[in-house]
Design a protein around this motif. Structure first.
Motif, PDB file in Angstrom:
ATOM      1  N   VAL A   2       0.842  -1.196   0.000  1.00  0.00           N
ATOM      2  CA  VAL A   2       0.000   0.000   0.000  1.00  0.00           C
ATOM      3  C   VAL A   2       0.875   1.243   0.000  1.00  0.00           C
ATOM      4  O   VAL A   2       2.005   1.228   0.488  1.00  0.00           O
ATOM      5  CB  VAL A   2      -0.957  -0.019   1.208  1.00  0.00           C
ATOM      6  CG1 VAL A   2      -0.235   0.328   2.487  1.00  0.00           C
ATOM      7  CG2 VAL A   2      -2.130   0.909   0.966  1.00  0.00           C
ATOM      8  N   ALA A  30      -6.588  -1.466  -7.749  1.00  0.00           N
ATOM      9  CA  ALA A  30      -6.993  -2.241  -6.560  1.00  0.00           C
ATOM     10  C   ALA A  30      -7.815  -3.456  -6.978  1.00  0.00           C
ATOM     11  O   ALA A  30      -8.651  -3.937  -6.216  1.00  0.00           O
ATOM     12  CB  ALA A  30      -7.791  -1.358  -5.610  1.00  0.00           C
ATOM     13  N   HIS A  85      -4.420  -5.635  -2.930  1.00  0.00           N
ATOM     14  CA  HIS A  85      -5.393  -4.646  -2.468  1.00  0.00           C
ATOM     15  C   HIS A  85      -6.820  -5.154  -2.601  1.00  0.00           C
ATOM     16  O   HIS A  85      -7.730  -4.647  -1.960  1.00  0.00           O
ATOM     17  CB  HIS A  85      -5.240  -3.338  -3.245  1.00  0.00           C
ATOM     18  CG  HIS A  85      -3.870  -2.757  -3.151  1.00  0.00           C
ATOM     19  ND1 HIS A  85      -3.393  -2.192  -1.999  1.00  0.00           N
ATOM     20  CD2 HIS A  85      -2.867  -2.678  -4.048  1.00  0.00           C
ATOM     21  CE1 HIS A  85      -2.145  -1.781  -2.202  1.00  0.00           C
ATOM     22  NE2 HIS A  85      -1.803  -2.063  -3.436  1.00  0.00           N
ATOM     23  N   PHE A  86      -7.014  -6.158  -3.441  1.00  0.00           N
ATOM     24  CA  PHE A  86      -8.325  -6.788  -3.592  1.00  0.00           C
ATOM     25  C   PHE A  86      -8.476  -7.955  -2.627  1.00  0.00           C
ATOM     26  O   PHE A  86      -9.485  -8.087  -1.941  1.00  0.00           O
ATOM     27  CB  PHE A  86      -8.496  -7.270  -5.034  1.00  0.00           C
ATOM     28  CG  PHE A  86      -9.826  -7.925  -5.286  1.00  0.00           C
ATOM     29  CD1 PHE A  86      -9.984  -9.296  -5.163  1.00  0.00           C
ATOM     30  CD2 PHE A  86     -10.932  -7.165  -5.634  1.00  0.00           C
ATOM     31  CE1 PHE A  86     -11.213  -9.895  -5.383  1.00  0.00           C
ATOM     32  CE2 PHE A  86     -12.168  -7.762  -5.857  1.00  0.00           C
ATOM     33  CZ  PHE A  86     -12.307  -9.132  -5.734  1.00  0.00           C
ATOM     34  N   SER A 141      -9.152   3.213   5.024  1.00  0.00           N
ATOM     35  CA  SER A 141      -9.400   2.727   3.670  1.00  0.00           C
ATOM     36  C   SER A 141      -9.525   3.854   2.664  1.00  0.00           C
ATOM     37  O   SER A 141      -9.251   3.677   1.474  1.00  0.00           O
ATOM     38  CB  SER A 141     -10.695   1.914   3.638  1.00  0.00           C
ATOM     39  OG  SER A 141     -10.730   0.988   4.673  1.00  0.00           O
ATOM     40  N   ASN A 157      -9.678   2.260  -1.239  1.00  0.00           N
ATOM     41  CA  ASN A 157     -10.112   0.870  -1.266  1.00  0.00           C
ATOM     42  C   ASN A 157     -11.521   0.725  -0.689  1.00  0.00           C
ATOM     43  O   ASN A 157     -11.697   0.632   0.524  1.00  0.00           O
ATOM     44  CB  ASN A 157      -9.103   0.019  -0.482  1.00  0.00           C
ATOM     45  CG  ASN A 157      -9.203  -1.444  -0.840  1.00  0.00           C
ATOM     46  OD1 ASN A 157     -10.293  -1.962  -1.039  1.00  0.00           O
ATOM     47  ND2 ASN A 157      -8.063  -2.112  -0.908  1.00  0.00           N
ATOM     48  N   ASN A 174     -13.575  -1.787  -1.085  1.00  0.00           N
ATOM     49  CA  ASN A 174     -13.763  -3.138  -0.550  1.00  0.00           C
ATOM     50  C   ASN A 174     -13.329  -3.170   0.912  1.00  0.00           C
ATOM     51  O   ASN A 174     -14.040  -3.688   1.778  1.00  0.00           O
ATOM     52  CB  ASN A 174     -12.943  -4.123  -1.391  1.00  0.00           C
ATOM     53  CG  ASN A 174     -13.217  -5.574  -1.035  1.00  0.00           C
ATOM     54  OD1 ASN A 174     -14.168  -5.887  -0.332  1.00  0.00           O
ATOM     55  ND2 ASN A 174     -12.378  -6.460  -1.534  1.00  0.00           N
TER      56      ASN A 174
END
Lengths: 107, 109
Positions: A66, B13, B19-20, B63, B70, B72
């Motif tokens: 990230v 993502a 990231h998923f 998030s 993100n 999700n």
């Protein structure tokens, strides 16, 4: 020293941002796991502990990828992985999954 | 439609990335909590559920400020906060309010 503290306070991943507080909250899982180590294995939730093991494994990778990269989060999930795996072993032992099979001849 | 699937597939993502998948598996925590709704409140762990609820709330914010943003991860943390708070409410109701009922019952008995 004061410049180092200022640099930390004003860092893009410092305590003024949720990039800092997100991982801090996650340390709650580690502390909760440590507290629960003092409880009998019957109190451990197999569902939650297994979910935690998978979760922390994946989030170690997430923390690395990230932007901005989050070393605090990586350390947190590595610690949580260790704690939850230990809890998982206590739970499994209490459920009888880790007992050695008695040789057939002795039964 | 094909172009939308392709956009999803190649998203920064998207399912090619951690990231998923990390948030997707984090749903396991909320699902585990929902499965534990059927267990007696005595077995709920205060430290664990406080951690689940607080982490869910703070991470809903986290998030939104990471790159890539993100959704999700946002939705899984909202669900996590919800299930954690519900488990805590069951435990607190059991520990701090049923005693009064027990006392009343014992007085009546």
């Amino acid at each position: 020293m004061s410049t180092a503290v200022k640099a930390f306070l004003n860092s893009p991943v410092g305590p003024k941002t949720t990039h800092f507080w997100g991982p801090v909250a996650n340390w709650g899982f580690v502390l909760a796991g440590l507290v629960d180590m003092n409880k009998p294995p019957e109190m451990i939730s197999g569902n939650m502990t297994a979910a935690m093991c998978v979760y922390s494994g994946l989030f170690m990778r997430f923390a690395w990828m990230v932007q901005p990269r989050n070393y605090l989060l990586l350390a947190c999930h590595a610690s949580n992985e260790s704690v939850q795996l230990y809890q998982m072993s206590r739970w499994a032992r209490a459920q009888g999954y880790l007992e050695k099979k008695e040789p057939e001849a002795q039964q | 439609m094909a172009s939308k699937l392709q956009a999803f597939w190649n998203h920064p993502a998207g399912p090619k990335t951690i990231h998923f998948w990390a948030p997707t598996f984090k749903w396991g925590i909320s699902i585990a909590n929902v499965a534990d709704f059927a267990k007696p409140p005595e077995k709920i762990s205060y430290p664990q559920q406080v951690a689940v609820a607080c982490t869910g709330v703070i991470w809903s914010r986290y998030s939104m400020v990471i790159t890539p943003k993100n959704w999700n991860l946002f939705s899984v943390n909202v669900a996590m906060a919800g299930t954690g708070l519900y488990q805590l409410s069951r435990k607190i109701r059991k520990d701090y309010f049923s005693d009064q009922k027990d006392d009343v019952a014992s007085l009546e008995g």
